[in-house]
Design an enzyme around this catalytic site. Structure first.
Site, short mmCIF file in Angstrom:
data_model
loop_
_atom_site.label_atom_id
_atom_site.label_comp_id
_atom_site.label_asym_id
_atom_site.label_seq_id
_atom_site.Cartn_x
_atom_site.Cartn_y
_atom_site.Cartn_z
N CYS A 59 62.89 8.54 -30.96
CA CYS A 59 61.44 8.62 -31.06
C CYS A 59 60.99 9.82 -31.88
O CYS A 59 60.17 9.70 -32.77
CB CYS A 59 60.82 8.68 -29.66
SG CYS A 59 59.02 8.79 -29.70
N CYS A 110 59.25 6.78 -33.49
CA CYS A 110 57.80 6.72 -33.27
C CYS A 110 57.01 7.83 -33.94
O CYS A 110 55.98 7.57 -34.57
CB CYS A 110 57.47 6.76 -31.77
SG CYS A 110 58.79 6.35 -30.66
N LYS A 119 57.29 7.91 -37.88
CA LYS A 119 56.70 6.65 -38.35
C LYS A 119 55.18 6.69 -38.23
O LYS A 119 54.46 6.28 -39.15
CB LYS A 119 57.26 5.49 -37.53
CG LYS A 119 56.59 4.15 -37.80
CD LYS A 119 56.84 3.20 -36.64
CE LYS A 119 56.13 3.66 -35.38
NZ LYS A 119 56.47 2.83 -34.21
N TYR A 127 58.38 -5.35 -34.56
CA TYR A 127 57.39 -4.31 -34.79
C TYR A 127 57.83 -3.32 -35.86
O TYR A 127 57.02 -2.86 -36.68
CB TYR A 127 57.04 -3.59 -33.48
CG TYR A 127 58.12 -2.69 -32.92
CD1 TYR A 127 58.13 -1.33 -33.21
CD2 TYR A 127 59.12 -3.19 -32.09
CE1 TYR A 127 59.10 -0.49 -32.69
CE2 TYR A 127 60.08 -2.37 -31.56
CZ TYR A 127 60.08 -1.02 -31.87
OH TYR A 127 61.06 -0.20 -31.35
N ILE A 128 59.12 -3.00 -35.94
CA ILE A 128 59.59 -2.06 -36.95
C ILE A 128 59.39 -2.64 -38.35
O ILE A 128 58.91 -1.96 -39.26
CB ILE A 128 61.07 -1.70 -36.72
CG1 ILE A 128 61.23 -0.96 -35.39
CG2 ILE A 128 61.62 -0.84 -37.86
CD1 ILE A 128 62.68 -0.68 -35.01
N GLU A 154 55.61 -2.77 -39.20
CA GLU A 154 55.04 -1.43 -39.39
C GLU A 154 55.42 -0.86 -40.75
O GLU A 154 54.57 -0.36 -41.50
CB GLU A 154 55.50 -0.51 -38.26
CG GLU A 154 54.82 -0.82 -36.93
CD GLU A 154 55.40 -0.07 -35.75
OE1 GLU A 154 54.72 0.00 -34.71
OE2 GLU A 154 56.54 0.44 -35.87
N ARG A 194 57.69 -11.86 -32.19
CA ARG A 194 57.99 -12.71 -31.02
C ARG A 194 57.72 -11.93 -29.73
O ARG A 194 58.13 -10.80 -29.58
CB ARG A 194 59.45 -13.16 -31.08
CG ARG A 194 59.89 -14.08 -29.97
CD ARG A 194 61.27 -14.64 -30.30
NE ARG A 194 62.21 -13.60 -30.66
CZ ARG A 194 62.93 -12.92 -29.79
NH1 ARG A 194 62.80 -13.16 -28.48
NH2 ARG A 194 63.80 -12.00 -30.19
N GLY A 216 66.34 -5.52 -35.38
CA GLY A 216 66.60 -5.20 -33.99
C GLY A 216 67.47 -3.98 -33.81
O GLY A 216 68.00 -3.41 -34.78
N HIS A 261 27.85 2.02 -26.74
CA HIS A 261 27.37 1.45 -28.01
C HIS A 261 26.99 2.56 -29.00
O HIS A 261 26.47 3.60 -28.60
CB HIS A 261 26.16 0.57 -27.73
CG HIS A 261 25.61 -0.11 -28.94
ND1 HIS A 261 26.24 -1.19 -29.53
CD2 HIS A 261 24.51 0.14 -29.68
CE1 HIS A 261 25.52 -1.58 -30.57
NE2 HIS A 261 24.47 -0.78 -30.69
N GLU A 267 33.36 -1.63 -26.95
CA GLU A 267 32.38 -2.28 -26.11
C GLU A 267 32.59 -3.79 -26.04
O GLU A 267 32.12 -4.46 -25.11
CB GLU A 267 30.96 -1.97 -26.58
CG GLU A 267 30.56 -2.60 -27.90
CD GLU A 267 29.13 -2.24 -28.30
OE1 GLU A 267 28.20 -2.56 -27.53
OE2 GLU A 267 28.96 -1.64 -29.37
#
Length: 448
Positions: free
Chosen positions: A43, A48, A51, A178-179, A182, A205, A263, A437, A442
């Site tokens: 990470c 993370c 990135k 996600y990698i 991104e 997925r 993966g 608002h 909202e």
């Protein structure tokens, strides 16, 4: 009673291992932690944190385009990859030192060396030193998976993406998780021609289909080329240094860089698990019980190496639970229900709870509420990019069982909303909350 060099020896100084080591030491245990690379783990060092900094850098591309409609005129603007890269890596250096200092200030011995098991209580370091511990915790995380296609050695992974000497003109990213999405978004904003290939016709997925479809549509409009149902046949390096990627169901692609984002696999190779009687599954993940204990009574494991949920906050919670249970006299287990997650794509996705498909499968009767809108900033900027918020409710109880969002700042908004889902609040509870608002958030209390 047997005498050991340490009460706890942690192998791997990532998020889970660092938390477990620090808290165990605070409980009074004699603790050492071994790390063969750098303190901080995936990470902090190659995941993370760096990135997300690249994601921030990439957002300026669209902000600069949009600012003219807000009265700002930026002339002679250009992007310098080396500046961003070096500043990000400098921040990684700072965090590596901060994590190390935190461990040492809590009395944890930090050993920068590879460690392997020699038995239920034995550890051998690469230097040749051998030590013993009453309890051993394995927190070695996971590593990128690289397909075994011909020419795979010509590709890189997300690990190397942070260290590129220069941006390639054309990049092919393999994967659709996600990698992959991104980095596709980041490099596309930096002006790289990005092609993303995946062996199936589905991206992300596990996420709700509405969010997947919306991201695919927006990404295509931003210029990312998706080639689905494409399996690698091979990669060949050409005389000019470019790469030819052959794949099923599509014409070959000629690019300058191939990045594998297919993966991650648990980092259990050559750890000596056999010597200690630690069992692993078919994916190489260490088998553990609800208390993070392996099949060897004295050895535990937390984080991605267990292949439960590969998220940094989950590893941290597992490390905390381990330390409190084993050394703090405060036994507790991690609750894996309703864990929020995010994809820092362009735009980002955030999700918690059941998808629409899973809710129908589990509950049968559900109610779905949606808001499909353009953020105020996008309206004035003339950017035709729509956000989508989706709420899934149990039709019988009105309880909110899922929230799914794609749009600007979606992860920041969902963090607070995830508390409501975790607490079991109902659609009526959301409806009774007065809107803040004007905000995008909202929409969550105005859903119809």
């Amino acid at each position: 009673m047997a005498s050991y060099d340490y009460d706890l020896f942690v192998i791997g100084a990532g998020s889970g291992g660092v938390r477990a080591a620090r808290v165990s030491a605070a409980h009074g245990a004699r603790v050492a932690i071994a790390e063969e690379y750098r303190v901080g783990g995936t990470c902090v060092i190659r995941g993370c944190v760096p990135k997300k900094l690249l994601v921030y850098g990439a957002h300026f591309a669209e902000d600069i385009q949009d600012c003219a409609r807000f009265g700002w005129h930026v002339d002679g603007c250009r992007f310098d990859w080396a500046t961003l890269r070096d500043n990000v890596l400098a921040e990684v250096d700072r965090l590596n030192k901060a994590y190390t200092d935190t461990l040492e200030s809590h009395g944890v011995e930090v050993i920068l060396d590879r460690a392997t098991l020699t038995g239920p209580h034995g550890i051998r370091l690469a230097s040749g030193r051998e030590v013993t511990a009453k309890t051993i915790l394995i927190a070695t995380g996971a590593t990128p998976h690289v397909p075994g296609c011909p020419g795979h050695e010509h590709g890189i992974t997300s690990n190397e993406a942070f260290h590129l000497d220069a941006l390639p003109e054309r990049m092919l990213i393999a994967g659709a998780g996600y990698i992959a999405n991104e980095f596709a978004g980041v490099f596309n904003e930096f002006g790289v021609k990005v092609t993303l290939i995946n062996r199936t016709d589905t991206i992300l997925r596990g996420y709700d289909h509405s969010l997947r479809d919306r991201l695919l549509d927006i990404s295509i409009k931003k210029g990312i080329d998706f080639r689905l149902n494409a399996d690698f046949r091979g990669i060949t390096r050409n005389d000019d240094g470019s790469l030819t990627v052959e794949m099923t169901n599509h014409e070959p692609a000629i690019v300058d860089c191939v990045m594998f984002a297919t993966g991650r696999v648990p980092n259990t190779g050559d750890l000596g698990l056999d010597a200690a009687g630690v069992e692993w599954d078919e994916k190489g993940a260490i088998r553990v019980d609800d208390d993070n204990r392996s099949t060897c009574e004295s050895i535990y494991a937390v984080g991605d190496v267990t292949n439960r949920i590969q998220l940094t906050p989950v590893a941290i919670r597992e490390g905390q639970a381990f330390a409190d249970t084993v050394f703090g006299g405060k036994p507790h287990k991690v609750d894996y229900d309703n864990i929020p997650s995010a994809v820092f794509s362009h735009p980002p996705i955030a999700s918690v709870g059941l998808t629409e498909a899973k809710a129908r499968e589990k509950l049968g009767s559900i109610k779905v509420y949606q808001s499909d809108f353009r953020a105020m900033k996008n309206v004035l900027a003339g950017r035709n990019e729509r956000a989508l918020y989706k709420m899934i409710c149990d039709a019988e109880t009105d309880r909110v069982v899922g929230l799914h969002m794609i749009g600007p700042d979606a992860p920041e908004i969902l963090q607070a909303a995830a508390v409501a889902v975790k607490a079991g609040l109902t659609k009526a509870d959301f409806d009774q909350t007065v809107a803040l608002h004007p905000t995008m958030a909202e929409e969550l209390v105005l859903l119809k």
